[in-house]
Design an enzyme around this catalytic site. Sequence first.
Site, PDB file in Angstrom:
ATOM      1  N   GLY A 182      10.262  17.606 -11.483  1.00 11.75           N
ATOM      2  CA  GLY A 182      11.118  16.915 -10.523  1.00 11.75           C
ATOM      3  C   GLY A 182      10.304  15.820  -9.854  1.00 11.75           C
ATOM      4  O   GLY A 182       9.312  16.101  -9.174  1.00 11.75           O
TER       5      GLY A 182
ATOM      6  N   ARG B  58      19.852  19.320  -0.184  1.00  9.33           N
ATOM      7  CA  ARG B  58      21.026  19.541   0.667  1.00  9.33           C
ATOM      8  C   ARG B  58      21.578  18.233   1.204  1.00  9.33           C
ATOM      9  O   ARG B  58      20.842  17.296   1.470  1.00  9.33           O
ATOM     10  CB  ARG B  58      20.641  20.421   1.866  1.00  9.33           C
ATOM     11  CG  ARG B  58      20.565  21.876   1.503  1.00  9.33           C
ATOM     12  CD  ARG B  58      20.667  22.732   2.738  1.00  9.33           C
ATOM     13  NE  ARG B  58      19.496  22.647   3.574  1.00  9.33           N
ATOM     14  CZ  ARG B  58      19.430  23.154   4.785  1.00  9.33           C
ATOM     15  NH1 ARG B  58      20.477  23.762   5.293  1.00  9.33           N
ATOM     16  NH2 ARG B  58      18.328  23.071   5.498  1.00  9.33           N
TER      17      ARG B  58
ATOM     18  N   ASN C 129      21.834  24.773  -8.539  1.00 13.00           N
ATOM     19  CA  ASN C 129      20.399  24.870  -8.808  1.00 13.00           C
ATOM     20  C   ASN C 129      20.011  26.033  -9.719  1.00 13.00           C
ATOM     21  O   ASN C 129      18.960  26.005 -10.342  1.00 13.00           O
ATOM     22  CB  ASN C 129      19.625  24.891  -7.484  1.00 13.00           C
ATOM     23  CG  ASN C 129      19.585  23.508  -6.845  1.00 13.00           C
ATOM     24  OD1 ASN C 129      19.933  22.515  -7.489  1.00 13.00           O
ATOM     25  ND2 ASN C 129      19.179  23.418  -5.602  1.00 13.00           N
TER      26      ASN C 129
ATOM     27  N   ASN D 155      15.641  25.057  -3.355  1.00 14.98           N
ATOM     28  CA  ASN D 155      16.496  25.930  -2.529  1.00 14.98           C
ATOM     29  C   ASN D 155      17.743  26.387  -3.289  1.00 14.98           C
ATOM     30  O   ASN D 155      18.146  25.731  -4.226  1.00 14.98           O
ATOM     31  CB  ASN D 155      16.930  25.180  -1.262  1.00 14.98           C
ATOM     32  CG  ASN D 155      15.899  25.294  -0.154  1.00 14.98           C
ATOM     33  OD1 ASN D 155      15.292  26.340   0.035  1.00 14.98           O
ATOM     34  ND2 ASN D 155      15.687  24.220   0.585  1.00 14.98           N
TER      35      ASN D 155
ATOM     36  N   HIS E 219      13.927  32.280   3.498  1.00 16.11           N
ATOM     37  CA  HIS E 219      13.867  30.887   3.953  1.00 16.11           C
ATOM     38  C   HIS E 219      15.282  30.435   4.280  1.00 16.11           C
ATOM     39  O   HIS E 219      16.008  29.941   3.439  1.00 16.11           O
ATOM     40  CB  HIS E 219      13.262  30.014   2.845  1.00 16.11           C
ATOM     41  CG  HIS E 219      13.115  28.576   3.228  1.00 16.11           C
ATOM     42  ND1 HIS E 219      12.485  28.172   4.373  1.00 16.11           N
ATOM     43  CD2 HIS E 219      13.531  27.437   2.617  1.00 16.11           C
ATOM     44  CE1 HIS E 219      12.500  26.843   4.444  1.00 16.11           C
ATOM     45  NE2 HIS E 219      13.138  26.387   3.390  1.00 16.11           N
TER      46      HIS E 219
END
Length: 319
Positions: free
Chosen positions: A9, A82, A95, A120, A175
């Site tokens: 990424g 997000r 994801n 995430n 998290h």
Amino acid sequence: MKKKITLIGAGQIGGTLAHLIALKELGDVVLFDVAAGIAKGKALDIAQSSPVNGFNVKLTGTDNYDDTKNSDVIIITAGVPRKPGMTRDDLLGINLKIIKEVAHGIKKTSPKAFVICITNPLDVIVMALQKYSGLPKNMIVGMAGILDSSRFIYFLSQELNIHPKNINSFVLGGHGDTMVAMLGSTEVNGKKINELVKEGKITKERLNEIVDRTKKGGAEIVKYLEKGSAFYAPAASGVEMAESYLKNLKKQLPCAAYINGEFGAKDIYAGVPVIIGSSGVEKIVELNLSKEEKINFNNSIKSVQELFDAAKKIDPELK
């Protein structure tokens, strides 16, 4: 022989990771992205700063998994960030698909790598990554606790007008909104935070507000940026984990690691203090939690488990 670090990424976190790794000369960097042009462009841009900053590492960009072969460390940031109003959980379906492809790529090309995941919703994505890739559980960790702890320490340092170096604290659990700031273990200049409350240096209410701001730390940045999410602090946190592994520093760091009995939780990934050295996660450091911390930690584990159950419904392969 330089170490090989692959960043999956090449977005904002990926680019920042590449830059920090180059500045610290931790190893040669391969930036991988399905958008090959972005990976190549960022690699070339950072490489051209080497005469100014005096580092000597090789940086390359690619969209081919073969170029990542035999990586020592892989840091995954691939996935959709997000958007305002979006929860970490909303990201799950999107994801999961991305992480499945990444896991298969890693399994094929770098099965011995130490893998750090930043995508995430963190804890669940790390758990899915381990299941999809079949890599040893101690060689896959998630970056969250260092970032959450760093945010908490920063907010406290600003409130108390004290250098962040003089504050010791960490944040555990999932998290997300159920993360647990370990107030019982928080020290300022060697003094327990509760003593400072008694002395009137900070009120309990203000402390609770700071804990709350920490939980919403990512969302606050998303709101400001509008088109993106945090990347400088997450990248710095990921680099600290990679450095501890590559240099066998055996640092105690809060990370999303595989728990199997510790802290009363079983067969789940969540944020706990771990020792990271050349064998990956070498040990989970168990702490004496206060009654309140234990309740909060258990709630956090429960919410991670519920989200993983949702992931299993999306993809039965995770069962």
